[in-house]
Design a protein around this motif. Structure first.
Motif, mmCIF file in Angstrom:
data_model
loop_
_atom_site.group_PDB
_atom_site.id
_atom_site.type_symbol
_atom_site.label_atom_id
_atom_site.label_comp_id
_atom_site.label_asym_id
_atom_site.label_seq_id
_atom_site.Cartn_x
_atom_site.Cartn_y
_atom_site.Cartn_z
ATOM 1 N N ILE A 24 0.829 -1.210 0.000
ATOM 2 C CA ILE A 24 0.000 0.000 0.000
ATOM 3 C C ILE A 24 0.863 1.259 0.000
ATOM 4 O O ILE A 24 0.541 2.247 -0.671
ATOM 5 N N ALA A 25 1.963 1.253 0.717
ATOM 6 C CA ALA A 25 2.825 2.443 0.761
ATOM 7 C C ALA A 25 3.348 2.776 -0.632
ATOM 8 O O ALA A 25 3.383 3.953 -1.033
ATOM 9 N N LYS A 26 3.735 1.763 -1.404
ATOM 10 C CA LYS A 26 4.234 2.019 -2.758
ATOM 11 C C LYS A 26 3.128 2.510 -3.670
ATOM 12 O O LYS A 26 3.349 3.395 -4.519
ATOM 13 N N LEU A 27 1.924 1.966 -3.524
ATOM 14 C CA LEU A 27 0.798 2.440 -4.335
ATOM 15 C C LEU A 27 0.504 3.908 -4.029
ATOM 16 O O LEU A 27 0.246 4.702 -4.942
ATOM 17 N N ILE A 28 0.543 4.274 -2.748
ATOM 18 C CA ILE A 28 0.282 5.671 -2.368
ATOM 19 C C ILE A 28 1.394 6.573 -2.890
ATOM 20 O O ILE A 28 1.136 7.659 -3.435
ATOM 21 N N ALA A 29 2.648 6.137 -2.750
ATOM 22 C CA ALA A 29 3.777 6.958 -3.200
ATOM 23 C C ALA A 29 3.693 7.199 -4.699
ATOM 24 O O ALA A 29 3.931 8.327 -5.175
ATOM 25 N N SER A 30 3.338 6.171 -5.455
ATOM 26 C CA SER A 30 3.227 6.320 -6.905
ATOM 27 C C SER A 30 2.117 7.286 -7.276
ATOM 28 O O SER A 30 2.292 8.169 -8.132
ATOM 29 N N ALA A 31 0.960 7.157 -6.603
ATOM 30 C CA ALA A 31 -0.164 8.044 -6.905
ATOM 31 C C ALA A 31 0.138 9.477 -6.505
ATOM 32 O O ALA A 31 -0.223 10.430 -7.208
ATOM 33 N N ALA A 32 0.804 9.658 -5.360
ATOM 34 C CA ALA A 32 1.046 11.015 -4.835
ATOM 35 C C ALA A 32 2.036 11.792 -5.677
ATOM 36 O O ALA A 32 2.028 13.033 -5.667
ATOM 37 N N THR A 33 2.911 11.106 -6.426
ATOM 38 C CA THR A 33 3.935 11.798 -7.201
ATOM 39 C C THR A 33 3.568 11.905 -8.680
ATOM 40 O O THR A 33 4.414 12.276 -9.505
ATOM 41 N N ALA A 34 2.304 11.580 -9.007
ATOM 42 C CA ALA A 34 1.862 11.709 -10.393
ATOM 43 C C ALA A 34 1.855 13.177 -10.808
ATOM 44 O O ALA A 34 1.745 14.092 -9.969
ATOM 45 N N ASP A 42 6.529 16.746 4.563
ATOM 46 C CA ASP A 42 6.590 16.542 6.012
ATOM 47 C C ASP A 42 5.378 17.206 6.673
ATOM 48 O O ASP A 42 5.026 18.344 6.337
ATOM 49 N N GLY A 43 4.774 16.519 7.630
ATOM 50 C CA GLY A 43 3.637 17.075 8.360
ATOM 51 C C GLY A 43 2.289 16.766 7.752
ATOM 52 O O GLY A 43 1.253 17.066 8.360
ATOM 53 N N LEU A 128 6.507 5.070 3.315
ATOM 54 C CA LEU A 128 6.554 6.389 2.683
ATOM 55 C C LEU A 128 7.818 7.144 3.063
ATOM 56 O O LEU A 128 8.389 7.888 2.253
ATOM 57 N N ARG A 129 8.283 6.954 4.269
ATOM 58 C CA ARG A 129 9.559 7.575 4.663
ATOM 59 C C ARG A 129 10.696 7.006 3.828
ATOM 60 O O ARG A 129 11.547 7.739 3.309
ATOM 61 N N THR A 131 10.488 5.498 0.886
ATOM 62 C CA THR A 131 10.326 5.719 -0.546
ATOM 63 C C THR A 131 10.476 7.189 -0.925
ATOM 64 O O THR A 131 11.150 7.535 -1.902
ATOM 65 N N LEU A 132 9.841 8.076 -0.145
ATOM 66 C CA LEU A 132 9.799 9.495 -0.511
ATOM 67 C C LEU A 132 10.592 10.395 0.431
ATOM 68 O O LEU A 132 10.753 11.584 0.165
ATOM 69 N N GLY A 133 11.047 9.838 1.557
ATOM 70 C CA GLY A 133 11.815 10.644 2.501
ATOM 71 C C GLY A 133 10.993 11.665 3.255
ATOM 72 O O GLY A 133 11.528 12.707 3.666
ATOM 73 N N VAL A 134 9.694 11.389 3.457
ATOM 74 C CA VAL A 134 8.830 12.349 4.143
ATOM 75 C C VAL A 134 8.374 11.786 5.486
ATOM 76 O O VAL A 134 8.233 10.576 5.669
ATOM 77 N N ASN A 135 8.149 12.690 6.430
ATOM 78 C CA ASN A 135 7.602 12.334 7.743
ATOM 79 C C ASN A 135 6.120 12.681 7.753
ATOM 80 O O ASN A 135 5.752 13.854 7.862
ATOM 81 N N VAL A 136 5.281 11.674 7.588
ATOM 82 C CA VAL A 136 3.840 11.891 7.544
ATOM 83 C C VAL A 136 3.175 11.094 8.657
ATOM 84 O O VAL A 136 3.742 10.148 9.196
ATOM 85 N N GLY A 137 1.967 11.507 8.988
ATOM 86 C CA GLY A 137 1.124 10.714 9.857
ATOM 87 C C GLY A 137 0.171 9.889 9.000
ATOM 88 O O GLY A 137 -0.158 10.269 7.878
#
Length: 450
Positions: A24-34, A42-43, A128-129, A131-137
């Protein structure tokens, strides 16, 4: 208008149909960077519909096994109406059908909730951290109905990297009034905000909230660790403890549990008994059935230690005199008196009495005896109501018959009318120890059908 509190929320398009084993993290990362999307920063806080996690984790069963699945997921029935069951599931969540859901899944299948939604949220956050290097909740959401409110809303059933509760107790409001009970369910508010853009049937299982970075805890990869400062507790922190839950059961289930809880208690704590709780139990007692539209119950509440000791001393003396008259030795008498001390161990006593006001008088003894039996049965029904209501107030009790053997003594000590017949005494208090387990009784063994 700059500088005013604000946030943005948007649904994340491009999440494909999820299948067992998907990351799921990879699916979200792919969709978020479209192209054309703002990406993740971050945040940010992600609201992830639990159904896609259930699919990825293989929590799919055949629809004809739905009832068995509900049984397997449930630990306690909270309320039942026809085929609908509100249950507490193994995650501690109280919801319809234990969260077993037939929506947004192929025909002929149903979805179970994720095995551990908090762990699922942590995996997405970590992924997500990495894959994308971000700190998210991350908040895992599911749809709930709510007591007292019509309609459904999304709530948090899993979380990682989010302060799920904002405890404002100890602060003050805008007028300087102290806040003594204000704990905000931040994760639930985030879940509901995300649901406004995800929708129930739009095929958009993930939403992003930006502008509320203060609810996101330090990243696990930054050395703080999940749970830094105790802030990242997961969504389990939102589940109210049973001891604090005033609405734990549906009506019929509450009655059945109170009946089950009604056990004879012989060891009490020194905790004082709330007289208001006893009076509420009396109010339940006097709803019992009675002959001729009468009210044959009276309850004498011994709230002072002096009144209890005076009555019990007089009853003890009368009992000892009876035992001596029966030829018992002093040693046997002392042993019996010690065994009968349950009433002395209780911080509160109640003497239920029978009155025959409104009874009928007949020309023959047989019908007069039956008339009294009806009133005695009504008195017993009233006392049973009383004991069950005490159990509902989490008060233990023991109904002891002793006052029936010295009614004249009881009437004299308590100053009762001559036509009040004491029907035992009820010891009331907090149980000092949990009652021993009771063997399950097969109801069919007590039934005769004609």
């Amino acid at each position: 208008m700059t500088g005013l509190p604000a946030y943005r929320v948007w649904a994340l398009p491009g999440i494909p149909e999820v299948r067992t084993g998907d990351d799921i993290a990879k699916l979200i990362a792919s969709a978020a960077t479209a192209d054309g999307l703002p990406g993740l920063a971050d945040g940010d806080v992600l609201m992830v519909t639990s159904k896609i996690l259930s699919k990825a984790e293989g929590r799919v069963v055949q629809a004809d096994d739905r009832e068995a699945a509900i049984d397997a997921e449930a630990v306690r029935v909270v309320a039942r109406r026809g085929p609908l069951r509100i249950v507490e599931n193994r995650l501690g969540l109280v919801m319809a059908a234990a969260g077993v859901d037939a929506s947004n899944t192929p025909a002929g299948t149903v979805l179970l909730l994720p095995e551990d939604p908090d762990a699922s949220a942590r995996r997405i956050r970590t992924g997500l951290r990495d894959t994308l290097g971000v700190n998210v909740g991350v908040v895992v959401t599911d749809t709930f109905g709510r007591p007292w409110r019509s309609g459904l809303t999304d709530v948090a059933i899993g979380a990682a990297g989010v302060r799920v509760l904002d405890d404002l107790r100890g602060g003050t409001d805008a007028h300087g009034n102290p806040l003594s009970a204000t704990v905000v369910a931040t994760a639930d508010e985030l879940a509901a905000a995300g649901d406004l853009v995800k929708g129930k049937a739009a095929g958009l299982p993930v939403a992003v909230v930006r502008g509320l970075s203060h609810v996101v805890v330090p990243d696990v990869g930054a050395g703080a660790g999940d749970g830094a400062g105790g802030a990242d507790e997961g969504a389990r922190a939102l589940v109210r403890d049973a001891a604090d839950d005033m609405f734990r059961l549906g009506t019929s289930e509450a009655v059945r549990e109170a009946v089950t809880l009604r056990r004879t208690v012989r060891e009490f704590t020194d905790d004082p008994v709330d007289g208001g709780a006893v009076r509420r139990a009396v109010a339940a007692a006097v709803t019992a059935p009675a002959p001729h539209h009468t009210t044959p119950w009276r309850f004498v509440l011994l709230e002072s230690a002096e009144s209890r000791v005076r009555l019990l001393d007089a009853m003890r003396d009368a009992w000892i005199a009876d035992l001596r008259g029966d030829g018992f030795t002093e040693e046997n008498i002392a042993r019996r008196v010690r065994r009968g001390d349950v009433l002395r161990k209780a911080p509160y006593l109640v003497v239920p009495c029978l009155v025959m006001d409104g009874s009928h008088t007949y020309p023959d003894a047989r019908r007069n005896a039956s008339e009294r039996e009806m009133f005695v049965v009504a008195a017993g029904a009233g006392v049973q109501n009383f004991l069950v209501a005490l159990a509902g107030e989490r008060l233990g009790s023991a109904w002891v018959s002793s006052t029936m053997f010295c009614r004249d003594v009881v009437r004299e000590v308590l100053g009762l009318p001559a036509d009040w017949d004491p029907m035992g005494a009820v010891a009331v208090g907090r149980a000092a120890v949990a009652p021993s387990s009771r063997p399950v009784r097969d109801a069919d063994a007590f039934v005769s059908v004609r």
